[in-house]
Design a protein around this motif. Structure first.
Motif: not given
Ligand SMILES: *Cc1c(COP(=O)(O)O)cnc(C)c1O
Length: 421
Positions: A322-331, A379-395
């Motif tokens: 969802t976060g990537l879709a929002e960021r891609a479409s905003a750009a 995705l792996c079970a060691a990932m956290t919501e903070a990791d996803i937030a990091t990925a979305l900021d980077a994206a």
């Protein structure tokens, strides 16, 4: 380019390793800044030879399900290693692991263990041929089943007879499945199916229920076996065979990659119908009965049974999507995310030679997130919501970079073959 240590290792590798690297571990078809060599992994993170740390969305191309260097799984591995690994015969762990897999996978009544996914898919082929006394295989064009001569995707070193008796169809296309089965005539041993279309370079696709049911019917009508190759998707989309979600049970399923969270073991699972044939084929390997990977597999399966890992990675995957879709479409980018959210593949619209995908992936890497421009990720079970937030900021930043640079991107020469397809 990759860092100085990586570059030096590549030069040394070229002297002593043909091509410097081979198969899927070669970075020949990745952007130039992608590292080839790593020093370690911890949880969802990976450190390259130059000491740069990444959130890793490749998960070792599948084996990492619960995190790199998982304490519980690796402790189980080491405990057995200390008692002895490859012995003159198997340990009780082999029986326990077969019991655990058969209990977990609905269609399965028995299990055989090997080392790589290719071992398992090759055993599936042999079992089907032994069961039917027939030779023909129906395979989906472009589907990956491993790197033995009968299934390796490149022609070099392969002779025509290695690929004889194969009838190709298009995944999810019933008419083409029927045509391939018809082409096999009365010589059909097996229909192979990927749990969903997860081929490289193209959008992934969920299995069409009607296609899966037709494959089951056609196999039954011809007395052939239906094989689901769950080497890549197994345990990441279900706690059962991936086709359990659509209610189609294969006769054989193949497993590997993450079933011991990165320790070397794979499996062929089967229904009673195929038991006699499976017992008749001669298949083995010096390391196939080693206990340590089996101990790791048992602990991995315990975590699969006893934790909410699946629901967690699914929720993380949806947040990322969802976060990537929002960021891609905003750009202003058409950005296709296909396949299950836990095994996503990203492709840009209007990007036939992947120049946008390469530039965006490089921009992600520069911000510490390892993504792949043309292969599905994990995705792996060691990932956290903070990791996803990091990925979305980077994206978000990577999309902004791409927007600035899109007009000036040159062709990706190493992918010129894509345009020619
Ligand atoms: C990786 C893979 C294989 C082969 O497994 P290896 O362990 O690399 O031999 C087979 N089938 C599928 C679907 C895979 O993704």
């Amino acid at each position: 380019m990759s860092g100085p240590i990586d570059k030096a290792l590549r030069r040394r590798a070229e002297a002593v390793i043909p091509g410097g690297m081979y198969g899927h571990q070669s970075v020949g078809l990745l952007p130039d800044d992608y590292p080839q060599f790593f020093t370690g992994g911890e949880g969802a993170h990976l450190t390259d030879a130059d000491g740069r740390r990444y959130l890793d969305l490749m998960c070792a191309y599948g084996p990492n399900l619960f995190g790199y260097a998982h304490p519980g799984i690796d402790a189980a591995y080491v405990r057995q290693l200390e008692k002895g690994d490859a012995l003159t015969g198997p340990t009780a762990l082999m029986v326990e692991l077969a019991e655990a897999m058969v209990a977990m996978v609905g269609h399965a009544d028995w299990a055989m263990f090997c080392k790589n996914g290719t071992d398992a898919t090759t055993m599936a082929m042999m079992t089907a041929r032994a069961h039917t006394g027939k030779q023909g295989l129906v395979l989906a064009r472009g589907a990956y089943h491993g790197a033995a001569p009968w299934c390796t995707p490149r022609p070099s070193g392969v002779i025509a007879s290695d690929k004889a008796h194969q009838h190709l169809c298009a995944y999810n296309d019933i008419a083409s499945l029927e045509a391939a089965v018809a082409a096999a005539g009365d010589d059909l041993a097996a229909i192979f199916a990927a749990p969903f279309r997860h081929d490289a370079f193209i959008d992934q696709a969920a299995p069409d229920l009607a296609y899966a049911r037709r494959a089951r019917e056609l196999a039954d009508a011809r007395g052939a076996l239906l094989v689901v190759d769950d080497v890549r998707a197994g345990l990441r989309v279900a706690r059962d065979c991936s086709w359990s979600a659509i209610g189609v049970a294969p006769d054989l399923s193949t497993w590997g990659k993450c079933i011991a969270n990165g320790h070397p073991i794979s499996a062929l699972l089967g229904a009673d119908k195929a038991r006699k044939a499976a017992a008749s084929i001669y298949v083995t390997g010096s390391f196939w009965f080693a206990g340590a990977a089996m101990a790791a597999g048992l602990e991995t399966l315990r975590l699969v049974r006893d934790t909410d890992y699946l629901e967690r990675i699914q929720a993380l995957g949806e947040t990322l999507r969802t976060g990537l879709a929002e960021r891609a479409s905003a750009a202003g980018f058409g950005f296709r995310q296909t396949g299950p959210a836990v095994m996503p593949l990203f492709l840009f619209d209007d990007d036939p030679d992947l120049r946008k995908g390469f530039a965006w992936s490089s921009a992600m890497l520069a911000r510490g997130v390892y993504v792949h421009p043309w292969h599905n990720m994990f995705l792996c079970a060691a990932m956290t919501e903070a990791d996803i937030a990091t990925a979305l900021d980077a994206a978000e930043a990577a999309f902004a970079d791409l927007k600035r640079n899109a007009a000036s991107l040159g062709p990706v020469e190493k992918l010129a073959f894509l345009a020619a397809r």
